[in-house]
Design a protein around this motif. Structure first.
Motif, PDB file in Angstrom:
ATOM      1  N   SER A 145     -24.076 -81.755 -31.449  1.00 39.28           N
ATOM      2  CA  SER A 145     -24.127 -80.859 -30.246  1.00 39.28           C
ATOM      3  C   SER A 145     -25.389 -80.450 -30.094  1.00 39.28           C
ATOM      4  CB  SER A 145     -23.013 -79.800 -30.393  1.00 39.28           C
ATOM      5  OG  SER A 145     -23.645 -79.008 -31.283  1.00 39.28           O
ATOM      6  N   GLY A 146     -25.431 -79.518 -28.713  1.00 41.97           N
ATOM      7  CA  GLY A 146     -26.923 -78.982 -28.503  1.00 41.97           C
ATOM      8  C   GLY A 146     -27.439 -78.026 -29.813  1.00 41.97           C
ATOM      9  N   GLY A 147     -26.706 -77.073 -30.473  1.00 41.92           N
ATOM     10  CA  GLY A 147     -26.806 -76.124 -31.466  1.00 41.92           C
ATOM     11  C   GLY A 147     -27.369 -76.961 -32.744  1.00 41.92           C
ATOM     12  N   GLY A 173     -31.075 -71.908 -24.182  1.00 47.33           N
ATOM     13  CA  GLY A 173     -29.884 -72.984 -23.693  1.00 47.33           C
ATOM     14  C   GLY A 173     -28.809 -72.708 -24.445  1.00 47.33           C
ATOM     15  N   LEU A 174     -28.833 -72.077 -25.881  1.00 47.86           N
ATOM     16  CA  LEU A 174     -27.769 -71.991 -26.675  1.00 47.86           C
ATOM     17  C   LEU A 174     -26.850 -71.138 -26.403  1.00 47.86           C
ATOM     18  CD1 LEU A 174     -29.560 -72.366 -30.381  1.00 47.86           C
ATOM     19  CD2 LEU A 174     -28.425 -74.266 -28.787  1.00 47.86           C
ATOM     20  N   ASP A 175     -25.558 -71.038 -26.822  1.00 52.04           N
ATOM     21  CA  ASP A 175     -24.507 -70.151 -26.496  1.00 52.04           C
ATOM     22  C   ASP A 175     -24.437 -68.992 -27.439  1.00 52.04           C
ATOM     23  OD1 ASP A 175     -23.033 -70.542 -29.060  1.00 52.04           O
ATOM     24  OD2 ASP A 175     -22.218 -72.358 -28.051  1.00 52.04           O
ATOM     25  N   PRO A 176     -24.236 -67.777 -27.181  1.00 51.90           N
ATOM     26  CA  PRO A 176     -24.574 -66.460 -27.806  1.00 51.90           C
ATOM     27  C   PRO A 176     -24.382 -66.589 -29.328  1.00 51.90           C
ATOM     28  CG  PRO A 176     -23.394 -65.987 -25.853  1.00 51.90           C
ATOM     29  CD  PRO A 176     -23.303 -67.511 -26.023  1.00 51.90           C
ATOM     30  N   LEU A 177     -23.037 -67.334 -29.821  1.00 45.99           N
ATOM     31  CA  LEU A 177     -23.321 -67.412 -31.353  1.00 45.99           C
ATOM     32  C   LEU A 177     -24.199 -68.275 -31.864  1.00 45.99           C
ATOM     33  CD1 LEU A 177     -21.531 -66.553 -33.862  1.00 45.99           C
ATOM     34  CD2 LEU A 177     -19.945 -68.453 -33.310  1.00 45.99           C
ATOM     35  N   GLY A 178     -24.370 -69.576 -31.158  1.00 42.32           N
ATOM     36  CA  GLY A 178     -25.456 -70.419 -31.462  1.00 42.32           C
ATOM     37  C   GLY A 178     -26.670 -69.600 -31.644  1.00 42.32           C
ATOM     38  N   ARG A 179     -27.010 -68.648 -30.530  1.00 44.74           N
ATOM     39  CA  ARG A 179     -28.304 -67.810 -30.922  1.00 44.74           C
ATOM     40  C   ARG A 179     -28.330 -67.248 -31.997  1.00 44.74           C
ATOM     41  NH1 ARG A 179     -28.131 -66.457 -24.704  1.00 44.74           N
ATOM     42  NH2 ARG A 179     -27.484 -64.581 -25.066  1.00 44.74           N
TER      43      ARG A 179
ATOM     44  N   HIS B  56     -18.774 -71.959 -24.886  1.00 43.58           N
ATOM     45  CA  HIS B  56     -20.181 -72.223 -25.637  1.00 43.58           C
ATOM     46  C   HIS B  56     -20.624 -73.750 -25.360  1.00 43.58           C
ATOM     47  CE1 HIS B  56     -16.952 -74.747 -27.977  1.00 43.58           C
ATOM     48  NE2 HIS B  56     -16.331 -73.956 -27.768  1.00 43.58           N
ATOM     49  N   ASN B  57     -21.656 -73.935 -26.066  1.00 43.60           N
ATOM     50  CA  ASN B  57     -22.137 -75.274 -25.840  1.00 43.60           C
ATOM     51  C   ASN B  57     -21.008 -76.492 -26.142  1.00 43.60           C
ATOM     52  OD1 ASN B  57     -24.812 -73.904 -27.256  1.00 43.60           O
ATOM     53  ND2 ASN B  57     -25.040 -74.761 -25.176  1.00 43.60           N
ATOM     54  N   HIS B 215     -25.337 -68.512 -20.200  1.00 44.27           N
ATOM     55  CA  HIS B 215     -24.984 -67.741 -21.474  1.00 44.27           C
ATOM     56  C   HIS B 215     -25.566 -66.286 -21.508  1.00 44.27           C
ATOM     57  CE1 HIS B 215     -23.564 -71.339 -23.153  1.00 44.27           C
ATOM     58  NE2 HIS B 215     -24.635 -72.120 -23.196  1.00 44.27           N
ATOM     59  N   TYR B 216     -25.916 -65.935 -20.615  1.00 41.49           N
ATOM     60  CA  TYR B 216     -26.416 -64.328 -20.344  1.00 41.49           C
ATOM     61  C   TYR B 216     -25.225 -63.528 -19.920  1.00 41.49           C
ATOM     62  CZ  TYR B 216     -30.974 -65.567 -21.690  1.00 41.49           C
ATOM     63  OH  TYR B 216     -32.065 -66.166 -22.445  1.00 41.49           O
ATOM     64  N   MET B 217     -24.410 -62.739 -20.645  1.00 39.96           N
ATOM     65  CA  MET B 217     -23.214 -61.890 -20.075  1.00 39.96           C
ATOM     66  C   MET B 217     -23.576 -61.115 -19.174  1.00 39.96           C
ATOM     67  SD  MET B 217     -21.079 -63.563 -21.971  1.00 39.96           S
ATOM     68  CE  MET B 217     -21.827 -65.082 -22.660  1.00 39.96           C
ATOM     69  N   LYS B 251     -16.000 -62.930 -28.745  1.00 37.50           N
ATOM     70  CA  LYS B 251     -16.606 -63.490 -30.245  1.00 37.50           C
ATOM     71  C   LYS B 251     -16.141 -64.608 -30.711  1.00 37.50           C
ATOM     72  CE  LYS B 251     -19.758 -59.541 -30.295  1.00 37.50           C
ATOM     73  NZ  LYS B 251     -20.369 -58.702 -31.102  1.00 37.50           N
ATOM     74  N   ARG B 254     -17.093 -68.013 -29.635  1.00 35.13           N
ATOM     75  CA  ARG B 254     -18.661 -68.228 -29.562  1.00 35.13           C
ATOM     76  C   ARG B 254     -19.478 -67.380 -28.603  1.00 35.13           C
ATOM     77  NH1 ARG B 254     -20.367 -72.137 -33.222  1.00 35.13           N
ATOM     78  NH2 ARG B 254     -22.323 -71.887 -32.174  1.00 35.13           N
ATOM     79  N   LEU B 255     -18.654 -66.486 -27.773  1.00 35.83           N
ATOM     80  CA  LEU B 255     -19.421 -65.692 -26.640  1.00 35.83           C
ATOM     81  C   LEU B 255     -19.895 -64.301 -27.130  1.00 35.83           C
ATOM     82  CD1 LEU B 255     -17.335 -67.040 -23.862  1.00 35.83           C
ATOM     83  CD2 LEU B 255     -19.500 -67.808 -24.588  1.00 35.83           C
ATOM     84  N   ASP B 256     -20.075 -63.294 -26.114  1.00 37.36           N
ATOM     85  CA  ASP B 256     -20.661 -62.077 -26.432  1.00 37.36           C
ATOM     86  C   ASP B 256     -20.303 -61.351 -25.281  1.00 37.36           C
ATOM     87  OD1 ASP B 256     -22.038 -60.110 -27.744  1.00 37.36           O
ATOM     88  OD2 ASP B 256     -23.854 -61.347 -28.177  1.00 37.36           O
TER      89      ASP B 256
END
Lengths: 287, 298
Positions: A145-147, A173-179, B56-57, B215-217, B251, B254-256
């Protein structure tokens, strides 16, 4: 001091109508064990600056020193510099090319001419440090996957065991948790191994959370070089440079303007929450 | 709005049990692996709506988005774009005129050496008369606020400006709907702001339907509706204040949440009676004022 940038200027296409000054007389000292964040608008010169730090481009003017030695000297070993100062480019996963993840991570140390055992030892350690599960080691990098790809690519640079690790927008380009996962992993390497980190980022929130020194580039010059708390106080000037402060900084300033008795130099959610709770308690006591 | 023969009404984009599998084949063309990216999704987006898709990705949101202008065709199920079924090949040209796409990297989407030529490229390709091309180019550059740069070379522009040019190129085709797949991922803070306010303007003033993946909330707090995807399914759907009041759930996906929402959530956890789903600095300030006033009242 591990790296020193002395009066460095970079001019592209000098003497032509398209002459562009990318860097203007930059002076910078980078100490061992610092976690530095580098921010600036697109085209501010931050990517150009980091590419100078491992000798990928040669400055039009000025000098760069690695542990006191000028990297432009004839007898300076540029290859050695690149093993000490690792650079992770934007979208590093575009540079994965080997048939499996493990081989890809081995590529860097292999080029250093190390023994097979040492190469593999380093590759294992690097993959472990970025938190990539062992089940992926024999997968093609292109199946991740990307991350995961991003981690594999960072591991490739880590396996060189650099003293300084420069990352150019490692979380784009990563999702928040990936970040968070990538940045937590970088922070851990900084804390546990004492690696000097230079993080180029467009996320003010991330910068506030991790860095202990913040360098702001604007139009090829250094506009600020201080702790994140002190730099983000200048949020109005940052905005003029196409940047911003973390959202909590704006919240605290707004509260202050509305008559709440709070300090405004909070840059993370936790700091802000503590400050607001304290303020609310104090107001109760005052009643 | 499209009315079916049987009288039922559907939005500009509607899917029915949409399923998409990525199929990996070996050298002999035998199926080696099947990966389900979209798993029986039903969505209905109304004309003029601003819908954000979070996930998420690898959650399937980009795969879903690529169905919206028929870059991908469903493995099973159906998607209608402005009432046209994408599995009917005669519909493809009209579908692509109706729904335009903008991607992450502006450098991959700009081909012209001068801004105005780049914006006119799509129209030229489908054989629109020159006079009409210039008219559309002019209008769309105005709509994204880039008319003063029309004679410039795109590589002299900032990231946000380049992305606005890419959007103008799509707008020039007069789409009813624009699908943007992480248009701000590579931009600095002011570039992000420029692009988001351009998108909002196109939605409010020009009534273009917007589907924004990000991905920017904090970019989606003004959306009319948020769709959250996970494992190829729609797992949450609602207005921003509703979605962002579920901090833990987001969360776990995998989001925020935006920082102001997170701060309000932290304050609640610490015992301050702030309402859930605070989305803006204004709201949080008002909440704190109320709490302060109530305290003084006692």
């Amino acid at each position: 001091m591990i790296l020193k940038v002395e009066n460095v200027s970079q001019i592209y296409g000098a003497g032509t109508p398209t002459e562009t000054i990318a860097l203007k007389n930059i002076n910078l000292e980078i100490n061992e064990g610092e976690f530095i964040a580098l921010i600036g608008h697109t085209g501010s010169g931050k990517s150009t600056l980091v590419q100078h730090l491992n000798g990928l481009i040669k400055a039009t003017e000025g000098k760069i020193y690695y542990r006191g030695r000028c990297i432009y000297d004839d007898d300076f070993n540029m290859k050695e510099l690149r093993s000490h100062v690792g650079l992770v480019f934007q979208y590093p996963e575009h540079q994965l090319f080997e048939e499996d993840v493990f081989k890809d991570v081995c590529f860097g140390p292999k080029n250093l001419g190390l023994s097979k055992e040492e190469i593999e030892k380093r590759a294992y350690a690097a993959l472990k440090a970025v938190g990539l599960d062992e089940s992926f080691y024999k997968s093609s990098p292109f199946e991740l996957s990307g991350g995961q790809k991003r981690r594999a690519a960072i591991a490739g640079v880590l396996a060189m065991e650099p003293e300084v690790l420069i990352l150019d927008e490692p979380t784009a380009g990563l999702d928040p948790l990936g970040r968070d996962e990538i940045l937590d992993c970088i922070y851990k390497m900084y804390k546990e191994k004492g690696i000097t980190i230079i993080l180029v980022s467009h996320s003010m929130e991330d910068v506030a959370k991790y860095a202990d020194r913040l360098i702001v580039m604007n139009k090829g010059e250094i506009a600020f070089d201080d702790t994140p708390h002190r730099v983000f106080k200048h949020y109005k000037e940052l905005e003029k440079m196409g940047l911003a402060a973390p959202q909590v900084t704006y919240i605290m300033n707004r509260l202050k303007n509305e008559g709440f008795a709070v300090d405004t130099d909070m840059i993370t959610v936790d700091e802000a929450a503590d400050a607001i709770m304290n303020m609310m308690k104090l107001e109760k006591i005052n009643d | 709005m499209n009315t079916f023969k049987n009288g039922c009404i559907m939005g500009i984009i509607k899917t029915s049990r949409l399923l998409y599998n990525y199929i990996k084949r070996d050298e002999e063309d035998n199926i080696e692996e099947v990966k389900r990216a979209v798993d029986y999704v039903d969505i209905d987006i109304k004309e003029g709506e601003f819908v954000a898709i979070l996930g998420h990705n690898g959650s399937g949101k980009s795969t879903l988005a690529k169905h919206m202008n028929a870059l991908l065709l469903p493995t099973e199920g159906t998607i209608w774009i402005d009432g046209r079924d994408s599995s009917v090949s005669e519909n493809l040209l009209e579908i692509r005129k109706c729904a335009g796409m903008v991607f992450q990297n502006p450098d991959n989407q700009i081909i012209g050496t001068v801004v105005e030529e780049d914006v006119g490229f799509g129209l030229e390709n489908i054989g629109v008369p020159t006079e009409q091309i210039w008219k559309n180019v002019n209008e769309s550059l105005d709509m994204v606020g880039m008319n003063e740069y029309r004679k410039k070379s795109p590589n002299k522009l900032s990231g946000g400006q380049k992305q606005r040019v890419a959007i103008a190129g799509v707008v020039a085709m007069r789409p009813k709907c624009i699908v943007l797949d992480e248009p701000t991922a590579m931009l600095d803070p002011s570039g992000r702001k420029e692009v988001i306010s351009t998108i909002k303007k196109l939605n409010r003033e020009d009534n273009i339907t917007i589907i924004l993946i990000t991905h920017y909330m904090e970019e989606v707090i003004e959306a009319d509706r948020i769709i959250v995807m996970d494992e190829g399914n729609v797992v949450m759907e609602g207005v921003p204040s509703e979605i962002f009041s579920k901090v833990e759930k987001l969360k776990s996906l995998r989001l925020d949440v935006p920082q102001v929402t997170e701060l309000a959530y932290e304050l609640r956890k610490r015992g301050l009676p702030v309402k859930a789903g605070v989305l803006t600095i204004d709201e949080l300030t008002d909440e704190l004022k109320k709490i302060k006033a109530a305290g003084e009242h006692k």
